[in-house]
Write a protein that holds these residues in place. Structure first.
Motif, mmCIF file in Angstrom:
data_model
loop_
_atom_site.group_PDB
_atom_site.id
_atom_site.type_symbol
_atom_site.label_atom_id
_atom_site.label_comp_id
_atom_site.label_asym_id
_atom_site.label_seq_id
_atom_site.Cartn_x
_atom_site.Cartn_y
_atom_site.Cartn_z
ATOM 1 N N TYR A 125 0.800 -1.127 -0.054
ATOM 2 C CA TYR A 125 0.141 -0.053 0.091
ATOM 3 C C TYR A 125 0.843 1.427 0.010
ATOM 4 C CZ TYR A 125 -3.879 -3.068 1.370
ATOM 5 O OH TYR A 125 -4.738 -4.071 1.189
ATOM 6 N N PHE A 126 2.083 1.160 0.667
ATOM 7 C CA PHE A 126 2.851 2.374 0.728
ATOM 8 C C PHE A 126 4.072 2.390 0.056
ATOM 9 C CE2 PHE A 126 -0.074 2.496 4.214
ATOM 10 C CZ PHE A 126 -0.574 3.628 4.355
ATOM 11 N N GLY A 127 4.644 1.327 -0.391
ATOM 12 C CA GLY A 127 5.959 1.189 -1.000
ATOM 13 C C GLY A 127 5.819 1.896 -2.554
ATOM 14 N N ASN A 128 6.953 2.440 -2.865
ATOM 15 C CA ASN A 128 7.117 2.826 -4.405
ATOM 16 C C ASN A 128 7.265 1.578 -5.302
ATOM 17 O OD1 ASN A 128 9.858 2.075 -4.556
ATOM 18 N ND2 ASN A 128 10.564 3.954 -3.413
ATOM 19 N N GLU A 129 7.261 1.737 -6.582
ATOM 20 C CA GLU A 129 7.393 0.792 -7.616
ATOM 21 C C GLU A 129 8.558 -0.088 -7.390
ATOM 22 O OE1 GLU A 129 4.686 -0.074 -9.360
ATOM 23 O OE2 GLU A 129 3.624 1.514 -8.175
ATOM 24 N N GLU A 130 9.701 0.278 -7.002
ATOM 25 C CA GLU A 130 10.860 -0.338 -7.101
ATOM 26 C C GLU A 130 10.679 -1.230 -5.784
ATOM 27 O OE1 GLU A 130 10.611 2.918 -7.402
ATOM 28 O OE2 GLU A 130 11.621 3.094 -9.424
ATOM 29 N N GLN A 131 10.270 -0.657 -4.704
ATOM 30 C CA GLN A 131 10.267 -1.605 -3.547
ATOM 31 C C GLN A 131 9.200 -2.629 -3.786
ATOM 32 O OE1 GLN A 131 8.859 1.612 -0.655
ATOM 33 N NE2 GLN A 131 11.098 2.123 -0.103
ATOM 34 N N LYS A 203 9.593 12.736 13.644
ATOM 35 C CA LYS A 203 9.279 12.499 12.219
ATOM 36 C C LYS A 203 9.183 11.022 12.123
ATOM 37 C CE LYS A 203 10.915 16.547 9.737
ATOM 38 N NZ LYS A 203 11.614 17.316 11.000
ATOM 39 N N PHE A 204 7.996 10.522 12.775
ATOM 40 C CA PHE A 204 7.684 8.979 12.763
ATOM 41 C C PHE A 204 7.662 8.528 11.330
ATOM 42 C CE2 PHE A 204 4.488 5.286 13.555
ATOM 43 C CZ PHE A 204 5.454 4.779 14.760
ATOM 44 N N THR A 205 8.322 7.663 11.111
ATOM 45 C CA THR A 205 8.755 7.199 9.573
ATOM 46 C C THR A 205 8.900 5.591 9.527
ATOM 47 O OG1 THR A 205 9.973 9.394 9.072
ATOM 48 C CG2 THR A 205 10.325 7.603 7.792
ATOM 49 N N GLY A 206 8.598 4.977 8.374
ATOM 50 C CA GLY A 206 8.469 3.542 8.296
ATOM 51 C C GLY A 206 9.989 3.404 7.328
ATOM 52 N N PHE A 207 10.292 2.231 7.714
ATOM 53 C CA PHE A 207 11.686 1.637 6.944
ATOM 54 C C PHE A 207 11.455 0.361 6.549
ATOM 55 C CE2 PHE A 207 13.118 5.206 9.558
ATOM 56 C CZ PHE A 207 13.888 5.961 8.654
ATOM 57 N N ILE A 208 12.050 0.166 5.410
ATOM 58 C CA ILE A 208 12.074 -1.491 5.101
ATOM 59 C C ILE A 208 13.705 -2.267 5.440
ATOM 60 C CG2 ILE A 208 11.941 -3.176 3.374
ATOM 61 C CD1 ILE A 208 10.231 -1.579 1.791
ATOM 62 N N VAL A 209 13.672 -2.971 6.322
ATOM 63 C CA VAL A 209 14.950 -3.274 6.894
ATOM 64 C C VAL A 209 15.157 -4.828 6.592
ATOM 65 C CG1 VAL A 209 16.704 -3.168 8.757
ATOM 66 C CG2 VAL A 209 15.036 -1.479 8.546
ATOM 67 N N GLU A 210 16.437 -5.450 6.029
ATOM 68 C CA GLU A 210 16.497 -6.601 5.574
ATOM 69 C C GLU A 210 17.386 -7.219 6.817
ATOM 70 O OE1 GLU A 210 18.585 -6.970 1.841
ATOM 71 O OE2 GLU A 210 17.054 -5.870 0.886
ATOM 72 N N LYS A 211 17.055 -8.628 6.944
ATOM 73 C CA LYS A 211 17.832 -9.070 8.072
ATOM 74 C C LYS A 211 19.369 -9.333 8.335
ATOM 75 C CE LYS A 211 18.118 -14.047 6.369
ATOM 76 N NZ LYS A 211 17.757 -15.514 6.749
ATOM 77 N N ASN A 212 19.912 -9.187 7.191
ATOM 78 C CA ASN A 212 21.487 -9.138 7.131
ATOM 79 C C ASN A 212 21.941 -7.631 7.207
ATOM 80 O OD1 ASN A 212 20.878 -8.015 4.677
ATOM 81 N ND2 ASN A 212 21.767 -9.452 3.255
ATOM 82 N N THR A 213 21.236 -6.698 7.395
ATOM 83 C CA THR A 213 21.703 -5.289 7.972
ATOM 84 C C THR A 213 22.830 -5.512 8.996
ATOM 85 O OG1 THR A 213 19.591 -4.499 7.040
ATOM 86 C CG2 THR A 213 21.068 -3.004 8.367
ATOM 87 N N PRO A 214 23.940 -4.852 8.761
ATOM 88 C CA PRO A 214 24.789 -4.738 9.962
ATOM 89 C C PRO A 214 24.290 -4.144 11.210
ATOM 90 C CG PRO A 214 25.931 -4.360 7.897
ATOM 91 C CD PRO A 214 24.387 -4.421 7.646
ATOM 92 N N GLY A 215 24.476 -4.587 12.340
ATOM 93 C CA GLY A 215 23.666 -3.861 13.549
ATOM 94 C C GLY A 215 22.334 -4.228 13.915
ATOM 95 N N ASN A 246 15.178 2.678 1.119
ATOM 96 C CA ASN A 246 14.223 1.966 1.814
ATOM 97 C C ASN A 246 13.272 2.730 2.966
ATOM 98 O OD1 ASN A 246 15.837 -0.094 0.394
ATOM 99 N ND2 ASN A 246 15.548 -1.478 2.267
ATOM 100 N N VAL A 247 13.441 4.055 2.636
ATOM 101 C CA VAL A 247 12.151 4.742 3.468
ATOM 102 C C VAL A 247 10.771 4.336 2.886
ATOM 103 C CG1 VAL A 247 11.278 7.088 4.076
ATOM 104 C CG2 VAL A 247 13.695 6.659 4.107
ATOM 105 N N LEU A 248 10.069 3.959 3.709
ATOM 106 C CA LEU A 248 8.614 3.520 3.270
ATOM 107 C C LEU A 248 7.502 4.698 3.496
ATOM 108 C CD1 LEU A 248 7.046 0.966 2.299
ATOM 109 C CD2 LEU A 248 6.433 0.518 4.732
ATOM 110 N N GLY A 249 6.767 4.936 2.283
ATOM 111 C CA GLY A 249 6.237 6.186 2.263
ATOM 112 C C GLY A 249 7.115 7.364 2.527
#
Length: 596
Positions: A125-131, A203-215, A246-249
């Motif tokens: 619903y909120f992702g861009n076409e690439e996401q 600024k409350f914001t959504g992100f798409i984060v992958e599991k292999n992200t360092p940290g 990977n900012v969502l929306g």
């Protein structure tokens, strides 16, 4: 599903307007395809999930993920996903039907709902076409698994109070996340996390984060009262770099993602609870038929028949309300698309329109499940308390549903708040009906008797009067407290309980009347018994909650006037509820299952 009924009332408008039976959707209206999808889910749960419950509860490595992958391969993840991303692109009532179908799988529907709902839908619903192109095909097929990271140790119901921070790095390429999330379903095997964080502190914001992200790291599996087979862990972010793309929306608009997805999540949770109630009710009936005491099956005893019948009555009622609201959302979605809205925007707009009903159903659905499994334990007696019998797990697994997707207290408060705000904004006309009720309170009751016609003519008159009772109490509360009403939570809970029961009772009557018009009154005689018993219970709830509210707000002559009005609006003929429940129980006992 074809839209044959006219456009629904607006969200929350049920409290001031009647609905015609032909304008509601009922489970009898499901197509063969929708019923096939439902049966596919029932078969999957029965053959793939139920035999593995003990192993799932022990967190056998890879077991839940393997089941989820099988569900993905069957197409169950893609019901709401467009075909271009590998989905089936089916309508909203079908999505509810699928959710109901997996609802009896204990921990499995928790993982299923987290993945297909709050993890996948934000991107859809909120992702861009690439996401969308990058993540949706894998999430739809089951190749990728998703999780949703909103709750923190210091922010549960107050989601916007999150402390997790996101800071843009010097190069402007990544946001660096620091913080902690807790109670994250599917965390142990998720590949993709929907994470909410504050940019610049507010600024409350959504992100798409992958599991292999360092940290990014995970805590241990939580030890829980119930749903023990679901993976629930804390998720930690220590200087975790997330690509800017990977900012969502929109930045600062994360609340739109969180709250809009929750509207859909609430009614879907009710549908999942519905599936679990039917399973528990069937177990109750089977055990009552098998268990012999004093040389006869306990199903022959009146006290047990009462429990079996009341389980079924409450299940039938909430089912009526769930699919009424689900169809209203779908028809509003179609209306918005006809006005030029995109498919995603239309569904979100429709769910937002009926957010009141979604909140109501989340409460009623989860509380009906709690009632059904509690009575199930009682029917099983000592065996119900044993972990070797199925009610133990059902009882423990049920409890979380009154907390998931916003606590039932929050949803009660939200339901009333949203109706009142719609009235203040002029989106629905609360003032006119409320003033009419005030005038009626000061008038002499009419003694004239209108000719009764129709299956439920008396009952719908009762519904109309119960709505007046809600308006009377709510109107008085607004006058008394105005801008400080939000602080009077006990009073708002009273009003919510009245509205929840009225909506559900009306939905049940409408369902039976519509189906009786097709199948005949005689064929629906027991369902009519169920609708009338539920209405009788609703009258009692409205009277009790109304009295509590009036006693809290008023004294003297005003209290006496409102109490007289409440008596007038809750006056009904006595129903022989004993015999009605016996007729319901007889059908269940004969069928040896939940049979409605």
């Amino acid at each position: 599903m074809e839209v044959t009924q006219k456009a629904p009332l607006k969200g929350g408008e049920f409290i001031i307007k009647p609905t015609a039976a032909q304008d509601v959707f009922t489970p009898a209206d499901f197509t063969e395809e929708q019923n096939y999808m439902h049966q596919t889910c029932l078969d999957f749960v029965g053959t793939e999930v139920q035999p593995l419950l003990e192993r799932l509860d022990n967190h056998e490595e890879g077991l839940m993920r393997g089941l989820m992958e099988k569900a993905g391969h069957l197409g169950l993840f893609g019901v709401s996903v467009p075909e271009q991303f590998g989905g089936l692109d089916m309508d909203f009532p079908t999505a509810l039907r699928v959710t109901e179908g997996v609802g009896g799988g204990h921990s499995f529907p928790v993982a299923f709902a987290a993945h297909t709902g709050i993890a996948l839908l934000p991107i859809l619903y909120f992702g861009n076409e690439e996401q969308k192109a990058k993540y949706l095909p894998g999430l739809t097929s089951g190749e990728l698994m998703g999780a949703y990271c909103l709750t923190e140790p210091g922010s549960g119901s107050d989601a916007l109070g999150a402390k997790t921070k996101a800071v843009l790095n010097a190069e402007g390429t990544h946001y660096v996340l620091n913080g902690q999330k807790m109670w994250i379903t599917n965390a142990g095997f998720a590949d993709v996390f929907i994470v909410f964080a504050q940019i610049d502190g507010d600024k409350f914001t959504g992100f798409i984060v992958e599991k292999n992200t360092p940290g990014l790291s995970l805590g241990n599996e939580e030890h829980k009262m119930g749903i023990q087979g679901s993976s629930t862990r804390q998720v930690f972010f220590a200087d975790a770099p997330v690509p800017k793309e990977n900012v969502l929306g929109e930045i600062g608009k994360g609340h739109l993602i969180a709250f809009n997805v929750l509207n859909i999540g609430r009614i879907k949770l009710a549908a999942a609870c519905l599936g679990a109630t039917k399973m528990a009710a069937t177990l109750s009936v089977k055990y009552a038929n098998e268990r012999v005491q004093f040389k006869m099956p306990i199903a022959k005893f009146g006290a047990i028949r009462y429990k079996l019948a009341q389980q079924a009555i409450r299940i039938y009622a909430v089912e009526s309300a769930i699919y009424r609201a689900g169809s209203d959302i779908y028809r509003m979605e179609q209306q918005l698309m006809a006005e030029g809205k995109g498919a995603n925007e239309a569904l979100l707009g429709a769910a937002r329109e009926f957010a009141v009903e979604c909140a109501i159903l989340k409460v009623e659905g989860s509380e009906v499940l709690d009632y059904v499994v509690d009575e199930g334990v009682q029917i099983y007696g000592g065996y119900g308390f044993s972990a070797d019998y199925p009610m133990d797990r059902a009882y423990r697994d049920s409890r979380i549903n009154r907390i998931f997707e916003g606590t039932n207290e929050i949803n009660r408060l939200l339901a009333v708040d949203m109706i009142l705000k719609k009235g203040l904004k002029g989106e629905i006309d609360l003032m006119g009906p409320a003033m009419a009720v005030q005038q009626e309170l000061l008038s002499i009751p009419s003694l004239s008797q209108e000719e009764e016609t129709g299956l439920f003519s008396k009952e719908f008159k009762t519904i109309a009067n119960l709505k007046k009772a809600v308006l009377m109490v709510a109107g008085t509360a607004v006058q008394k407290y105005a801008a400080t009403l939000a602080k009077e939570q006990e009073l708002l809970m009273n009003i919510a309980d009245m509205a929840i029961k009225v909506y559900t009772a009306e939905s049940t009557l409408l369902r039976v009347e519509k189906e009786a018009g097709t199948k005949g009154v005689e064929a629906l005689s027991v369902q009519a018994d169920m609708a009338r018993v539920y209405l009788t219970d609703t009258v009692d709830t409205v009277e009790k909650s109304g009295k509590d509210a009036i006693g809290s707000m008023c004294e003297g002559d005003e209290q006496r006037l409102l109490t007289m009005g409440l008596k007038r609006f809750t006056k009904t003929e006595l129903l022989n509820v004993r015999d009605a429940r016996r007729r319901v129980a007889a059908v269940l006992i004969e069928a040896n299952e939940y049979a409605f």
